[in-house]
Write a protein that holds these residues in place. Structure first.
Motif, PDB file in Angstrom:
ATOM      1  N   PHE A  33       6.278  15.685 -26.398  1.00  0.00           N
ATOM      2  CA  PHE A  33       5.602  16.781 -25.686  1.00  0.00           C
ATOM      3  C   PHE A  33       6.488  18.017 -25.624  1.00  0.00           C
ATOM      4  CE2 PHE A  33       2.039  14.514 -23.803  1.00  0.00           C
ATOM      5  CZ  PHE A  33       1.129  15.533 -23.852  1.00  0.00           C
ATOM      6  N   VAL A  34       7.720  17.787 -25.220  1.00  0.00           N
ATOM      7  CA  VAL A  34       8.668  18.893 -25.137  1.00  0.00           C
ATOM      8  C   VAL A  34       8.751  19.585 -26.496  1.00  0.00           C
ATOM      9  CG1 VAL A  34      11.088  19.495 -24.798  1.00  0.00           C
ATOM     10  CG2 VAL A  34      10.007  17.801 -23.318  1.00  0.00           C
ATOM     11  N   GLY A  35       8.859  18.788 -27.542  1.00  0.00           N
ATOM     12  CA  GLY A  35       8.989  19.348 -28.891  1.00  0.00           C
ATOM     13  C   GLY A  35       7.811  20.208 -29.284  1.00  0.00           C
ATOM     14  N   SER A  36       6.594  19.705 -29.093  1.00  0.00           N
ATOM     15  CA  SER A  36       5.474  20.518 -29.563  1.00  0.00           C
ATOM     16  C   SER A  36       5.271  21.759 -28.692  1.00  0.00           C
ATOM     17  CB  SER A  36       4.181  19.705 -29.713  1.00  0.00           C
ATOM     18  OG  SER A  36       3.981  18.889 -28.618  1.00  0.00           O
ATOM     19  N   VAL A  37       5.531  21.642 -27.385  1.00  0.00           N
ATOM     20  CA  VAL A  37       5.380  22.839 -26.544  1.00  0.00           C
ATOM     21  C   VAL A  37       6.429  23.893 -26.907  1.00  0.00           C
ATOM     22  CG1 VAL A  37       5.467  23.730 -24.185  1.00  0.00           C
ATOM     23  CG2 VAL A  37       4.296  21.580 -24.650  1.00  0.00           C
ATOM     24  N   ILE A  38       7.655  23.452 -27.162  1.00  0.00           N
ATOM     25  CA  ILE A  38       8.701  24.405 -27.584  1.00  0.00           C
ATOM     26  C   ILE A  38       8.253  25.140 -28.838  1.00  0.00           C
ATOM     27  CG2 ILE A  38      10.953  24.529 -28.742  1.00  0.00           C
ATOM     28  CD1 ILE A  38      12.011  22.480 -26.828  1.00  0.00           C
ATOM     29  N   SER A  39       7.814  24.383 -29.819  1.00  0.00           N
ATOM     30  CA  SER A  39       7.427  24.982 -31.090  1.00  0.00           C
ATOM     31  C   SER A  39       6.240  25.926 -30.907  1.00  0.00           C
ATOM     32  CB  SER A  39       7.096  23.885 -32.089  1.00  0.00           C
ATOM     33  OG  SER A  39       6.658  24.449 -33.289  1.00  0.00           O
ATOM     34  N   GLU A  40       5.264  25.539 -30.076  1.00  0.00           N
ATOM     35  CA  GLU A  40       4.108  26.405 -29.827  1.00  0.00           C
ATOM     36  C   GLU A  40       4.521  27.691 -29.126  1.00  0.00           C
ATOM     37  OE1 GLU A  40       1.014  22.710 -29.080  1.00  0.00           O
ATOM     38  OE2 GLU A  40       1.745  23.931 -27.413  1.00  0.00           O
ATOM     39  N   THR A  41       5.514  27.562 -28.270  1.00  0.00           N
ATOM     40  CA  THR A  41       5.962  28.742 -27.538  1.00  0.00           C
ATOM     41  C   THR A  41       6.622  29.742 -28.497  1.00  0.00           C
ATOM     42  OG1 THR A  41       6.423  27.243 -25.715  1.00  0.00           O
ATOM     43  CG2 THR A  41       7.230  29.484 -25.494  1.00  0.00           C
ATOM     44  N   VAL A  42       7.402  29.190 -29.418  1.00  0.00           N
ATOM     45  CA  VAL A  42       8.140  30.059 -30.323  1.00  0.00           C
ATOM     46  C   VAL A  42       7.245  30.578 -31.452  1.00  0.00           C
ATOM     47  CG1 VAL A  42      10.110  30.190 -31.905  1.00  0.00           C
ATOM     48  CG2 VAL A  42      10.280  28.867 -29.800  1.00  0.00           C
ATOM     49  N   ALA A  43       6.427  29.697 -31.999  1.00  0.00           N
ATOM     50  CA  ALA A  43       5.720  30.093 -33.216  1.00  0.00           C
ATOM     51  C   ALA A  43       4.371  29.415 -33.342  1.00  0.00           C
ATOM     52  CB  ALA A  43       6.580  29.750 -34.440  1.00  0.00           C
ATOM     53  N   ASN A  92       0.824  -1.207   0.000  1.00  0.00           N
ATOM     54  CA  ASN A  92       0.000   0.000   0.000  1.00  0.00           C
ATOM     55  C   ASN A  92       0.857   1.255   0.000  1.00  0.00           C
ATOM     56  OD1 ASN A  92      -2.453  -1.201  -0.125  1.00  0.00           O
ATOM     57  ND2 ASN A  92      -2.686  -1.377   2.104  1.00  0.00           N
ATOM     58  N   LEU A  93       1.914   1.200   0.792  1.00  0.00           N
ATOM     59  CA  LEU A  93       2.797   2.348   0.884  1.00  0.00           C
ATOM     60  C   LEU A  93       3.434   2.622  -0.480  1.00  0.00           C
ATOM     61  CD1 LEU A  93       3.924   4.381   2.950  1.00  0.00           C
ATOM     62  CD2 LEU A  93       5.926   2.903   3.141  1.00  0.00           C
ATOM     63  N   ARG A  94       3.834   1.526  -1.150  1.00  0.00           N
ATOM     64  CA  ARG A  94       4.447   1.695  -2.464  1.00  0.00           C
ATOM     65  C   ARG A  94       3.477   2.332  -3.446  1.00  0.00           C
ATOM     66  NH1 ARG A  94       7.066  -2.823  -5.854  1.00  0.00           N
ATOM     67  NH2 ARG A  94       6.945  -1.158  -7.369  1.00  0.00           N
ATOM     68  N   LYS A  95       2.206   1.869  -3.362  1.00  0.00           N
ATOM     69  CA  LYS A  95       1.211   2.424  -4.278  1.00  0.00           C
ATOM     70  C   LYS A  95       0.940   3.890  -3.977  1.00  0.00           C
ATOM     71  CE  LYS A  95      -1.483  -1.285  -6.232  1.00  0.00           C
ATOM     72  NZ  LYS A  95      -2.661  -2.133  -6.092  1.00  0.00           N
ATOM     73  N   ALA A  96       0.957   4.222  -2.689  1.00  0.00           N
ATOM     74  CA  ALA A  96       0.617   5.583  -2.294  1.00  0.00           C
ATOM     75  C   ALA A  96       1.781   6.546  -2.476  1.00  0.00           C
ATOM     76  CB  ALA A  96       0.170   5.586  -0.844  1.00  0.00           C
ATOM     77  N   SER A  97       3.007   5.998  -2.551  1.00  0.00           N
ATOM     78  CA  SER A  97       4.176   6.878  -2.485  1.00  0.00           C
ATOM     79  C   SER A  97       4.237   7.957  -3.575  1.00  0.00           C
ATOM     80  CB  SER A  97       5.461   6.048  -2.457  1.00  0.00           C
ATOM     81  OG  SER A  97       5.605   5.350  -3.651  1.00  0.00           O
ATOM     82  N   PRO A  98       3.870   7.663  -4.831  1.00  0.00           N
ATOM     83  CA  PRO A  98       3.932   8.761  -5.806  1.00  0.00           C
ATOM     84  C   PRO A  98       2.979   9.901  -5.442  1.00  0.00           C
ATOM     85  CG  PRO A  98       3.104   6.734  -6.833  1.00  0.00           C
ATOM     86  CD  PRO A  98       3.526   6.397  -5.462  1.00  0.00           C
ATOM     87  N   TRP A  99       1.789   9.535  -4.909  1.00  0.00           N
ATOM     88  CA  TRP A  99       0.832  10.573  -4.517  1.00  0.00           C
ATOM     89  C   TRP A  99       1.357  11.374  -3.340  1.00  0.00           C
ATOM     90  CZ3 TRP A  99      -2.656  11.337  -8.056  1.00  0.00           C
ATOM     91  CH2 TRP A  99      -3.023  10.274  -8.893  1.00  0.00           C
ATOM     92  N   LEU A 100       1.924  10.645  -2.364  1.00  0.00           N
ATOM     93  CA  LEU A 100       2.462  11.316  -1.180  1.00  0.00           C
ATOM     94  C   LEU A 100       3.550  12.308  -1.570  1.00  0.00           C
ATOM     95  CD1 LEU A 100       2.654   8.406   1.410  1.00  0.00           C
ATOM     96  CD2 LEU A 100       1.006  10.297   1.283  1.00  0.00           C
ATOM     97  N   MET A 127      -0.229  15.825 -18.398  1.00  0.00           N
ATOM     98  CA  MET A 127      -0.341  15.098 -19.670  1.00  0.00           C
ATOM     99  C   MET A 127       0.882  14.218 -19.889  1.00  0.00           C
ATOM    100  SD  MET A 127      -2.260  17.436 -22.483  1.00  0.00           S
ATOM    101  CE  MET A 127      -1.043  18.709 -22.693  1.00  0.00           C
ATOM    102  N   GLY A 128       2.057  14.741 -19.562  1.00  0.00           N
ATOM    103  CA  GLY A 128       3.289  13.964 -19.725  1.00  0.00           C
ATOM    104  C   GLY A 128       3.265  12.693 -18.889  1.00  0.00           C
ATOM    105  N   ILE A 129       2.864  12.848 -17.622  1.00  0.00           N
ATOM    106  CA  ILE A 129       2.812  11.678 -16.735  1.00  0.00           C
ATOM    107  C   ILE A 129       1.814  10.657 -17.269  1.00  0.00           C
ATOM    108  CG2 ILE A 129       2.143  10.869 -14.447  1.00  0.00           C
ATOM    109  CD1 ILE A 129       3.159  13.577 -13.359  1.00  0.00           C
ATOM    110  N   ALA A 130       0.641  11.152 -17.705  1.00  0.00           N
ATOM    111  CA  ALA A 130      -0.394  10.242 -18.199  1.00  0.00           C
ATOM    112  C   ALA A 130       0.125   9.448 -19.395  1.00  0.00           C
ATOM    113  CB  ALA A 130      -1.651  11.020 -18.577  1.00  0.00           C
ATOM    114  N   MET A 131       0.742  10.144 -20.335  1.00  0.00           N
ATOM    115  CA  MET A 131       1.260   9.466 -21.523  1.00  0.00           C
ATOM    116  C   MET A 131       2.336   8.448 -21.159  1.00  0.00           C
ATOM    117  SD  MET A 131      -0.053  10.126 -24.299  1.00  0.00           S
ATOM    118  CE  MET A 131      -1.571  10.994 -24.438  1.00  0.00           C
ATOM    119  N   TYR A 132       3.233   8.878 -20.295  1.00  0.00           N
ATOM    120  CA  TYR A 132       4.313   7.992 -19.870  1.00  0.00           C
ATOM    121  C   TYR A 132       3.727   6.737 -19.249  1.00  0.00           C
ATOM    122  CZ  TYR A 132       8.570   6.460 -17.487  1.00  0.00           C
ATOM    123  OH  TYR A 132       9.643   5.724 -17.044  1.00  0.00           O
ATOM    124  N   GLU A 133       2.729   6.922 -18.378  1.00  0.00           N
ATOM    125  CA  GLU A 133       2.127   5.770 -17.702  1.00  0.00           C
ATOM    126  C   GLU A 133       1.458   4.829 -18.693  1.00  0.00           C
ATOM    127  OE1 GLU A 133       1.982   3.897 -15.033  1.00  0.00           O
ATOM    128  OE2 GLU A 133       3.646   5.193 -14.458  1.00  0.00           O
TER     129      GLU A 133
END
Ligand SMILES: Nc1ncnc2c1ncn2[C@@H]1O[C@H](COP(=O)(O)OP(=O)(O)OP(=O)(O)O)[C@@H](O)[C@H]1O
Ligand SMILES: [Mg+2]
Lengths: 264, 256
Positions: B189-199, B6-14, B230-236
């Protein structure tokens, strides 16, 4: 080469080096192995035993001399040789049964028949697995098997396509003494049912004496065959034979040869 | 036993909650003004106020990311298969690949804008460019790691290179491939956010840029949180796919 001889595997003055400038891995080597003969090769580490197997199976070309198998000069991989090594090299994503069937997906004509006659081939693989004591483990994955069981499966994989030539490179080297001796009997049985030509590389002189018809002793690098010893023991051999005088004499004789080549 | 699990499951939330609590406390204790660093609670509240806009921008970012990622997967697998199965192609392609990977992709965005105009296309291409490399490397590595003994066994049965690739190469490369997807999707994700930020005039990157030009720091941080989630969700998602699809690789321990 057209000269017809009766030996199945023949090496004529073969030398081999891995790359130019290297020391020879194998020096002027001559061998004549009959069809259905069980040969063992012993010698100090690094003397070229594995290289010899690669030469005969066509995986490596000789630098000089000629290798003949079935009266044809070997010029590339032979395409139908069975092989097993100390490392069982089973594929972890396949069940034991599917691992054993792997050669059938590659060797002609089986590869073209496999899909249609799947049941027949599976049956054959199951029978073979049962004969090495792996009944009931067909659907397990290699990582669910013990080392000895994996080695049995590897042996089955090397024999499923009924090759005329079997190359074994210290196949029992990593096993405990009991399992090893059990596998000697299994191998001997398989061979007596359908005699194929075997070249067995081993460090174990008892293993060579138990299994082989002829035992070749090699010198240290550059390897060269210095003794070819006929094995006088009658077949089938069983564990009792290992306690008899002729057996221990043979082992002693081989041991003194090895001592000599290592000292040389 | 059960408690530990249980602790292991809860640890990311904690750990996440602790981070936010700490952040909240630091901002409050040191009285940091919101235009420097807003509190997380403030960011969440502002995020909720703007949730329609954020939703619109976020789905657009997700869209460009996924399209760029999809192209990267196809391209990466093909190139990785080529590089991993032929020594010559490997030698030819390796310096180019390494060189290309060393170029910061943000430097290429202006070039892309010159070619395609601002907006969706440069974002997709940037996401693609930044994320295909790990896929190529992993697929190639997976294909190239073949035990010499297994290769001997197969070749002495008469296996062609294609046989070896299909029977051993591709199955063995699967765990490597799936492992690279986790990395690649976050990079995309990093790529599209960078591009959106610039242009761009749409996407989370653009939203954050325009919010910061209006000194709306809570909204900027709301944008950051959305990207992180969104990054975490995709990674998971790809983590689960990886574990499901290559069970043998986690159980077995191949010696190579
Ligand atoms: N791929 C290779 N490239 C270069 N040299 C090699 C290669 N494989 C083996 N050798 C060399 O050739 C010699 C013979 O090697 P080989 O593997 O045939 O020995 P071996 O008798 O099988 O030894 P062991 O009993 O330790 O397995 C060794 O001295 C080794 O250093
Ligand atoms: Mg060897």
């Amino acid at each position: 080469m057209t000269s017809v001889s009766k030996s199945f595997v023949e090496l004529n003055n073969v030398t081999m080096r891995y790359s130019e400038g290297d020391e020879l891995a194998l020096d002027t080597t001559n061998m004549k192995i009959n069809k259905g003969e069980f040969v063992a090769v012993v010698g100090p580490s690094g003397c070229g035993k594995s290289s010899l197997l690669k030469l005969v199976s066509g995986l490596m070309p000789p630098t000089d001399g000629i290798v003949l198998v079935d009266n044809k000069e070997v010029s590339g991989p032979l395409k139908i040789v069975g092989m097993a090594f100390q490392n069982p090299t089973l594929l972890p994503w396949r069940t034991t049964l599917d691992n054993v069937l792997l050669p059938m997906e590659i060797v002609k004509p089986h590869r073209n028949r496999l899909r249609k006659h799947r049941a027949e081939y599976e049956d054959r693989a199951r029978k073979l697995l049962a004969s090495v004591g792996l009944e009931g483990h067909e659907d397990k994955f290699p990582w669910e098997l013990s080392g000895g069981m994996q080695q049995r499966a590897s042996l089955c994989r090397s024999l499923i396509h009924e090759p005329d030539l079997l190359m074994l490179d210290e196949p029992f080297g990593a096993l405990d003494a009991f399992t090893r001796e059990e596998l000697w009997d299994i191998l001997q049985n398989l061979w007596m049912v359908r005699p194929f030509t075997v070249i067995l590389v081993t460090h174990d002189l008892r293993e060579a004496s138990y299994l082989a018809d002829t035992i070749y002793v090699m010198s240290k690098r550059p390897g060269k065959i210095i003794v070819a010893r006929e094995n006088p023991l009658p077949r089938p051999r069983d564990q009792e034979v290992t306690f008899t005088q002729p057996f221990t004499d043979l082992v002693h004789e081989l041991r003194s040869h090895i001592r000599d080549v290592r000292a040389a | 036993m059960n408690k530990k699990l249980n602790l292991r499951k809860a640890s990311p939330w904690l750990s996440a909650i602790s981070l936010f609590v700490l952040w909240e406390l630091i901002v409050r204790i040191f009285n940091i003004p919101p235009y420097v660093l807003p509190t997380p609670s403030e960011s969440v509240i502002v995020g909720w106020q703007f949730h329609e806009a954020i939703w619109m921008h976020a789905t657009h970012t997700l869209y460009t990311t996924l399209v760029g990622f999809a192209i990267a997967v196809v391209f990466g697998v093909v190139l990785g298969a080529l590089v991993g199965s032929s020594r010559t192609i490997y030698d030819a392609a390796n310096p180019l690949l390494v060189g290309f990977n060393s170029v910061p992709k943000v430097a290429l965005v202006p070039v892309l804008v010159m070619w395609f105009g601002i907006g969706t296309v440069p974002a997709i291409i940037t996401a693609f460019m930044i994320s295909f490399f790990p896929i190529v490397v992993n697929v190639a590595t997976g294909l190239a790691t073949l035990e010499p003994e297994l290769r001997d066994v197969l070749r002495s049965l008469g296996a062609t290179r294609k046989d070896i690739l299909i029977k051993v190469g591709f199955p063995r490369a699967m765990p490597y491939f799936f492992a690279s997807l986790k990395v690649a999707i976050t990079l995309a994700f990093v790529g599209s956010v960078i591009s959106e930020t610039v242009a761009s005039n749409v996407g989370v990157g653009y939203l954050m840029l325009s919010a910061s030009s209006k000194f709306n720091m809570p909204l900027v941080f709301a944008g950051l949180l959305v990207i992180a989630v969104m990054g975490i969700a995709m990674y998971e998602i790809f983590n689960v796919i990886e574990r499901r699809s290559t069970k043998w690789a986690n159980r077995a321990n191949p010696t190579n």
